[in-house]
Design a protein around this motif. Sequence first.
Motif, PDB file in Angstrom:
ATOM      1  N   VAL A 114       0.934  -1.160  -0.166  1.00 46.28           N
ATOM      2  CA  VAL A 114       0.020  -0.075  -0.033  1.00 46.28           C
ATOM      3  C   VAL A 114       0.915   1.265  -0.092  1.00 46.28           C
ATOM      4  O   VAL A 114       1.830   1.340   0.755  1.00 46.28           O
ATOM      5  CB  VAL A 114      -0.884   0.154   1.229  1.00 46.28           C
ATOM      6  N   GLY A 115       0.830   2.084  -0.897  1.00 50.45           N
ATOM      7  CA  GLY A 115       1.448   3.355  -0.785  1.00 50.45           C
ATOM      8  C   GLY A 115       1.056   4.140   0.195  1.00 50.45           C
ATOM      9  O   GLY A 115       0.127   4.073   0.936  1.00 50.45           O
ATOM     10  N   MET A 116       2.292   4.831   0.653  1.00 45.84           N
ATOM     11  CA  MET A 116       2.253   5.764   2.084  1.00 45.84           C
ATOM     12  C   MET A 116       1.554   7.500   1.630  1.00 45.84           C
ATOM     13  O   MET A 116       1.081   8.040   2.358  1.00 45.84           O
ATOM     14  CB  MET A 116       3.498   5.977   2.619  1.00 45.84           C
ATOM     15  N   ARG A 117       1.797   7.681   0.373  1.00 37.62           N
ATOM     16  CA  ARG A 117       1.177   9.013  -0.136  1.00 37.62           C
ATOM     17  C   ARG A 117       0.255   8.883  -1.337  1.00 37.62           C
ATOM     18  O   ARG A 117       0.600   7.890  -2.072  1.00 37.62           O
ATOM     19  CB  ARG A 117       2.152   9.965  -0.020  1.00 37.62           C
ATOM     20  N   CYS A 123      -6.189   7.386  -8.642  1.00 34.18           N
ATOM     21  CA  CYS A 123      -7.391   7.739  -8.595  1.00 34.18           C
ATOM     22  C   CYS A 123      -7.788   8.665  -7.654  1.00 34.18           C
ATOM     23  O   CYS A 123      -7.195   8.626  -6.048  1.00 34.18           O
ATOM     24  CB  CYS A 123      -8.193   6.434  -8.082  1.00 34.18           C
ATOM     25  N   GLU A 124      -8.645   9.927  -7.618  1.00 34.96           N
ATOM     26  CA  GLU A 124      -8.922  10.621  -6.431  1.00 34.96           C
ATOM     27  C   GLU A 124      -9.624  10.128  -5.290  1.00 34.96           C
ATOM     28  O   GLU A 124      -9.706  10.883  -4.242  1.00 34.96           O
ATOM     29  CB  GLU A 124      -9.694  11.959  -7.055  1.00 34.96           C
ATOM     30  N   ASN A 125     -10.312   9.139  -5.559  1.00 35.35           N
ATOM     31  CA  ASN A 125     -11.309   8.437  -4.474  1.00 35.35           C
ATOM     32  C   ASN A 125     -10.425   7.449  -3.568  1.00 35.35           C
ATOM     33  O   ASN A 125     -10.390   8.029  -2.475  1.00 35.35           O
ATOM     34  CB  ASN A 125     -12.471   7.555  -5.090  1.00 35.35           C
ATOM     35  N   CYS A 126      -9.719   6.551  -4.201  1.00 35.79           N
ATOM     36  CA  CYS A 126      -9.110   5.662  -3.193  1.00 35.79           C
ATOM     37  C   CYS A 126      -7.637   5.827  -3.383  1.00 35.79           C
ATOM     38  O   CYS A 126      -7.059   5.242  -2.565  1.00 35.79           O
ATOM     39  CB  CYS A 126      -9.266   4.291  -3.789  1.00 35.79           C
ATOM     40  N   GLY A 127      -7.030   6.460  -4.364  1.00 32.34           N
ATOM     41  CA  GLY A 127      -5.388   6.657  -4.315  1.00 32.34           C
ATOM     42  C   GLY A 127      -4.822   5.571  -5.044  1.00 32.34           C
ATOM     43  O   GLY A 127      -3.485   5.522  -5.215  1.00 32.34           O
ATOM     44  N   ALA A 128      -5.402   4.634  -5.762  1.00 34.55           N
ATOM     45  CA  ALA A 128      -4.925   3.564  -6.548  1.00 34.55           C
ATOM     46  C   ALA A 128      -4.381   4.058  -7.951  1.00 34.55           C
ATOM     47  O   ALA A 128      -4.938   5.080  -8.446  1.00 34.55           O
ATOM     48  CB  ALA A 128      -5.658   2.298  -6.909  1.00 34.55           C
ATOM     49  N   VAL A 129      -2.959   3.710  -8.166  1.00 33.32           N
ATOM     50  CA  VAL A 129      -2.698   4.449  -9.520  1.00 33.32           C
ATOM     51  C   VAL A 129      -3.168   3.478 -10.958  1.00 33.32           C
ATOM     52  O   VAL A 129      -3.085   4.161 -11.816  1.00 33.32           O
ATOM     53  CB  VAL A 129      -0.995   4.311  -9.494  1.00 33.32           C
ATOM     54  N   THR A 130      -3.583   2.520 -10.734  1.00 36.98           N
ATOM     55  CA  THR A 130      -4.085   1.709 -12.058  1.00 36.98           C
ATOM     56  C   THR A 130      -5.250   1.929 -12.617  1.00 36.98           C
ATOM     57  O   THR A 130      -5.807   1.330 -13.476  1.00 36.98           O
ATOM     58  CB  THR A 130      -3.972  -0.091 -11.467  1.00 36.98           C
ATOM     59  N   HIS A 131      -6.055   2.712 -11.634  1.00 35.57           N
ATOM     60  CA  HIS A 131      -7.356   3.389 -12.392  1.00 35.57           C
ATOM     61  C   HIS A 131      -7.851   4.686 -12.136  1.00 35.57           C
ATOM     62  O   HIS A 131      -7.155   5.463 -11.415  1.00 35.57           O
ATOM     63  CB  HIS A 131      -8.576   2.396 -12.056  1.00 35.57           C
ATOM     64  N   ALA A 145      -9.044  10.458  -1.307  1.00 35.90           N
ATOM     65  CA  ALA A 145      -7.640  10.200  -0.798  1.00 35.90           C
ATOM     66  C   ALA A 145      -6.586  11.233  -1.307  1.00 35.90           C
ATOM     67  O   ALA A 145      -5.498  11.492  -0.789  1.00 35.90           O
ATOM     68  CB  ALA A 145      -7.145   8.802  -1.361  1.00 35.90           C
ATOM     69  N   LYS A 146      -7.097  11.898  -2.507  1.00 36.33           N
ATOM     70  CA  LYS A 146      -6.474  12.981  -3.114  1.00 36.33           C
ATOM     71  C   LYS A 146      -6.095  14.137  -2.230  1.00 36.33           C
ATOM     72  O   LYS A 146      -5.207  14.978  -1.995  1.00 36.33           O
ATOM     73  CB  LYS A 146      -6.916  13.624  -4.476  1.00 36.33           C
ATOM     74  N   TYR A 147      -7.036  14.440  -1.127  1.00 37.67           N
ATOM     75  CA  TYR A 147      -7.139  15.718  -0.354  1.00 37.67           C
ATOM     76  C   TYR A 147      -6.679  14.979   1.002  1.00 37.67           C
ATOM     77  O   TYR A 147      -6.138  15.779   1.635  1.00 37.67           O
ATOM     78  CB  TYR A 147      -8.601  16.257  -0.219  1.00 37.67           C
ATOM     79  N   THR A 148      -6.930  13.956   1.498  1.00 39.62           N
ATOM     80  CA  THR A 148      -6.733  13.458   2.858  1.00 39.62           C
ATOM     81  C   THR A 148      -5.170  13.009   2.967  1.00 39.62           C
ATOM     82  O   THR A 148      -4.381  12.760   3.760  1.00 39.62           O
ATOM     83  CB  THR A 148      -7.627  12.515   3.309  1.00 39.62           C
ATOM     84  N   GLY A 149      -4.843  12.085   1.700  1.00 41.38           N
ATOM     85  CA  GLY A 149      -3.778  11.438   1.787  1.00 41.38           C
ATOM     86  C   GLY A 149      -3.726  10.135   2.613  1.00 41.38           C
ATOM     87  O   GLY A 149      -2.557   9.658   2.994  1.00 41.38           O
ATOM     88  N   ALA A 153      -5.638   2.875  -1.459  1.00 43.19           N
ATOM     89  CA  ALA A 153      -5.907   1.484  -1.655  1.00 43.19           C
ATOM     90  C   ALA A 153      -4.813   0.900  -2.496  1.00 43.19           C
ATOM     91  O   ALA A 153      -3.987   1.660  -3.204  1.00 43.19           O
ATOM     92  CB  ALA A 153      -7.212   1.583  -2.658  1.00 43.19           C
ATOM     93  N   PRO A 154      -4.671  -0.401  -2.504  1.00 44.94           N
ATOM     94  CA  PRO A 154      -3.469  -1.285  -3.243  1.00 44.94           C
ATOM     95  C   PRO A 154      -3.965  -1.156  -4.599  1.00 44.94           C
ATOM     96  O   PRO A 154      -4.959  -1.082  -5.023  1.00 44.94           O
ATOM     97  CB  PRO A 154      -3.516  -2.497  -2.363  1.00 44.94           C
TER      98      PRO A 154
END
Length: 390
Positions: A114-117, A123-131, A145-149, A153-154
Amino acid sequence: MEKAKRASGAVVNALPTGGANDVSLEEPKAPMREDWRKKKELEEQRKLGNAPAEVDEEGKDINPHIPQYISSVPWYIDPSKRPTLKHQRPQPEKQKQYNCSGDWYKRGVPEHAVGMRYHKGACENCGAVTHKKKHCKERPRKVGAKYTGMNIAPDEHVQPQLMFDYDGKRDRWNGYNPEEHLKIVKEYSKVDLAKWTLKAQKLQEELASGKLEQVNSPRHQWGEEESNLQTEKDCNSEDEDKYADDIDMPGQNFDSKRHITVRNLRIREDIAKYLRNLDPNSAYYDPKTRAMRENPYASTGKNPDEVGYAGDNFVRYTGDSISMAQTQFLAWEAYDKGSEVHLQADPTKLELLYKSFKAKKEDFKAQQKESILEKYGGQEYLDPPPALLS
């Protein structure tokens, strides 16, 4: 006159004088009839195999039997490379590139770390890079997750776009993990271990109850082994009774689901016909129909009645087959003469007709013999001679 000379001189001076860069004005010669005939003769000799085949630019022989509309080179092919069949072979630039048979879709992919930042473009919602956000399958968060950090998500594993050929699409074992078969092996080994444990417990109970006597003397060792074998057979017979329905009779194959019995061509305990006599000059064996009509033991001098197999024709002309053939022949003759008898439709009527025909035939022979003897005599020559007195 002077004007004509000047004009002719101008024409002569205008003609090329034969330099290195001059263009030849000679037209290509048309093929002569003799050259055409020699070409046809060479083609015939190549087809007959008397002349070597034509070789293309890659050193491969050109089949002389290929039709002309296939072997003829299109106009866009370089004439200096003739003869060639390269235009009939697959062109490398038009061939599709397929994946090798070892490539397959990854199964059972574990979750990535799982990414730390939050990363830019994720993805602006969950933070996953793949979608992206519109493809996100998680519940829409109140603050992404874009605003909270937080709660990144994996990333999912993106399966590759594989392209297989005809064999690759139909390879049923491609992507199979052989370690999965170890689960089946371990399961069956546990079943066998439990089965042997139950047999051992049963044997101990029989020894404790006194049904089996454990004797260590050398005199009873053989008897002990026999009893153990008999016990093992009894234990195995219980398992075999479960699968008794699956056992096939020799020479038959019964399918309980479809309720049909398939008869094999021969029982495997029998000797094959072609193994009766290995002499190549003996009876001929037809492998297509599996028939051997002649007697394979004819060259050995054995009586056909003594051997186990004397050919298909010997079996065909034994028993009632001869009388049945005679009856059928009589039915054909009677039908030609207007009598309606048939072997399969009315066998009883035909049998009575055949018996009356045989009796009338014997009476006719006897009457003919008597009439000849009455007319010419000679009865004394047909009587047996008197027995000599010793």
